[in-house]
Scaffold this motif. Structure first.
Motif, PDB file in Angstrom:
ATOM      1  N   ASN A  23      40.120  51.108 -85.475  1.00 40.11           N
ATOM      2  CA  ASN A  23      41.047  51.006 -86.609  1.00 40.11           C
ATOM      3  C   ASN A  23      42.280  50.162 -86.300  1.00 40.11           C
ATOM      4  O   ASN A  23      43.311  50.300 -86.954  1.00 40.11           O
ATOM      5  N   SER A  24      42.166  49.302 -85.289  1.00 37.40           N
ATOM      6  CA  SER A  24      43.305  48.425 -85.001  1.00 37.40           C
ATOM      7  C   SER A  24      43.213  47.197 -85.899  1.00 37.40           C
ATOM      8  O   SER A  24      42.121  46.823 -86.309  1.00 37.40           O
ATOM      9  N   PRO A  25      44.288  46.594 -86.277  1.00 38.22           N
ATOM     10  CA  PRO A  25      45.655  46.836 -85.843  1.00 38.22           C
ATOM     11  C   PRO A  25      46.383  47.890 -86.686  1.00 38.22           C
ATOM     12  O   PRO A  25      47.490  48.286 -86.336  1.00 38.22           O
ATOM     13  N   ASP A  26      45.754  48.361 -87.768  1.00 36.85           N
ATOM     14  CA  ASP A  26      46.433  49.304 -88.666  1.00 36.85           C
ATOM     15  C   ASP A  26      46.887  50.582 -87.960  1.00 36.85           C
ATOM     16  O   ASP A  26      47.930  51.146 -88.301  1.00 36.85           O
ATOM     17  N   ILE A  27      46.115  51.029 -86.976  1.00 40.52           N
ATOM     18  CA  ILE A  27      46.424  52.303 -86.306  1.00 40.52           C
ATOM     19  C   ILE A  27      47.786  52.256 -85.602  1.00 40.52           C
ATOM     20  O   ILE A  27      48.444  53.272 -85.455  1.00 40.52           O
ATOM     21  N   PHE A  28      48.233  51.045 -85.207  1.00 44.43           N
ATOM     22  CA  PHE A  28      49.516  50.926 -84.507  1.00 44.43           C
ATOM     23  C   PHE A  28      50.707  51.161 -85.433  1.00 44.43           C
ATOM     24  O   PHE A  28      51.820  51.377 -84.968  1.00 44.43           O
ATOM     25  N   ARG A  29      50.478  51.128 -86.729  1.00 47.96           N
ATOM     26  CA  ARG A  29      51.562  51.343 -87.693  1.00 47.96           C
ATOM     27  C   ARG A  29      51.610  52.789 -88.178  1.00 47.96           C
ATOM     28  O   ARG A  29      52.496  53.155 -88.942  1.00 47.96           O
ATOM     29  N   LYS A  31      52.041  56.973 -87.916  1.00 46.86           N
ATOM     30  CA  LYS A  31      52.896  57.910 -87.185  1.00 46.86           C
ATOM     31  C   LYS A  31      52.054  58.492 -86.045  1.00 46.86           C
ATOM     32  O   LYS A  31      50.935  58.938 -86.251  1.00 46.86           O
ATOM     33  N   TRP A  32      52.615  58.499 -84.851  1.00 52.69           N
ATOM     34  CA  TRP A  32      51.837  58.844 -83.669  1.00 52.69           C
ATOM     35  C   TRP A  32      51.875  60.337 -83.364  1.00 52.69           C
ATOM     36  O   TRP A  32      52.760  60.831 -82.675  1.00 52.69           O
ATOM     37  N   LYS A  64      42.509  60.668 -81.917  1.00 52.37           N
ATOM     38  CA  LYS A  64      42.492  60.488 -83.370  1.00 52.37           C
ATOM     39  C   LYS A  64      43.861  60.752 -83.968  1.00 52.37           C
ATOM     40  O   LYS A  64      44.618  61.581 -83.473  1.00 52.37           O
ATOM     41  N   LEU A  65      44.142  60.035 -85.026  1.00 56.64           N
ATOM     42  CA  LEU A  65      45.297  60.307 -85.875  1.00 56.64           C
ATOM     43  C   LEU A  65      44.706  60.768 -87.201  1.00 56.64           C
ATOM     44  O   LEU A  65      44.177  59.956 -87.957  1.00 56.64           O
ATOM     45  N   GLY A  66      44.770  62.051 -87.434  1.00 63.67           N
ATOM     46  CA  GLY A  66      44.099  62.595 -88.608  1.00 63.67           C
ATOM     47  C   GLY A  66      42.602  62.401 -88.444  1.00 63.67           C
ATOM     48  O   GLY A  66      42.021  62.790 -87.442  1.00 63.67           O
ATOM     49  N   ASP A  67      41.976  61.741 -89.446  1.00 63.01           N
ATOM     50  CA  ASP A  67      40.537  61.496 -89.350  1.00 63.01           C
ATOM     51  C   ASP A  67      40.216  60.092 -88.834  1.00 63.01           C
ATOM     52  O   ASP A  67      39.065  59.710 -88.743  1.00 63.01           O
ATOM     53  N   LYS A  68      41.252  59.317 -88.489  1.00 65.39           N
ATOM     54  CA  LYS A  68      41.043  57.957 -87.983  1.00 65.39           C
ATOM     55  C   LYS A  68      41.039  57.954 -86.452  1.00 65.39           C
ATOM     56  O   LYS A  68      41.926  58.530 -85.825  1.00 65.39           O
TER      57      LYS A  68
END
Length: 151
Positions: A23-29, A31-32, A64-68
């Motif tokens: 899911n990069s690059p979107d995952i870098f934006r 909330k961690w 994972k961040l949530g389901d991503k």
């Protein structure tokens, strides 16, 4: 006279490695606030040369961040061990506890390096009690054997 016990590390190496950031690059934006799944397994295989064994410790980390999925790293850290003079009942714990304990720091370093090179904070894996994992595996095998025996 009993044969002298000998244990020697012949080689330690990475047998397989995989790093994915689907899911990069979107995952870098995002909330961690990650969720971490950590799985490991080990296997031991006798080699053609007498008294040599390959032990492979496979570590899989999914963050994972949530389901991503932020990233997934899998490392098969291997070693060739020369083992001689041990009784058959000592071989299981040696290959299932001691050798994975030797390999774990190497696998831990690969996971940390790959997560960092992937643009994330280094993933430092927690210590692992291979003795407890081995005992659980032996208990499961005993239960399966008992369940498969005809009454």
């Amino acid at each position: 006279m009993a044969e002298e016990k000998q244990f020697a590390i012949q080689k330690i190496y990475v047998k397989d490695v995989s790093f994915e950031t689907p899911n990069s690059p979107d995952i870098f934006r995002e909330k961690w606030e990650p969720g971490v799944e950590f799985n490991l397994s080990s296997s031991a295989t006798p080699l053609a040369e007498e008294n040599l064994f390959e032990v492979v410790l496979t570590v899989t980390v999914t963050v994972k961040l949530g389901d991503k999925t932020a990233y997934l790293v899998e490392v098969a850290q291997a070693g060739i061990f020369a083992i001689q003079g041990f009784a058959q009942e000592e071989m299981g714990p040696l290959l299932g506890i001691y050798c994975p304990n030797v390999l774990f720091p190497y696998a831990r370093e690969v996971v940390s390096d790959l997560s960092l090179k992937g643009g994330f904070m280094p993933m430092v894996l927690p210590p692992v009690n291979f003795e407890a994992i081995y005992a659980q595996k032996m208990q499961q095998e005993a239960q399966q054997q008992a369940a498969s025996k005809p009454n």
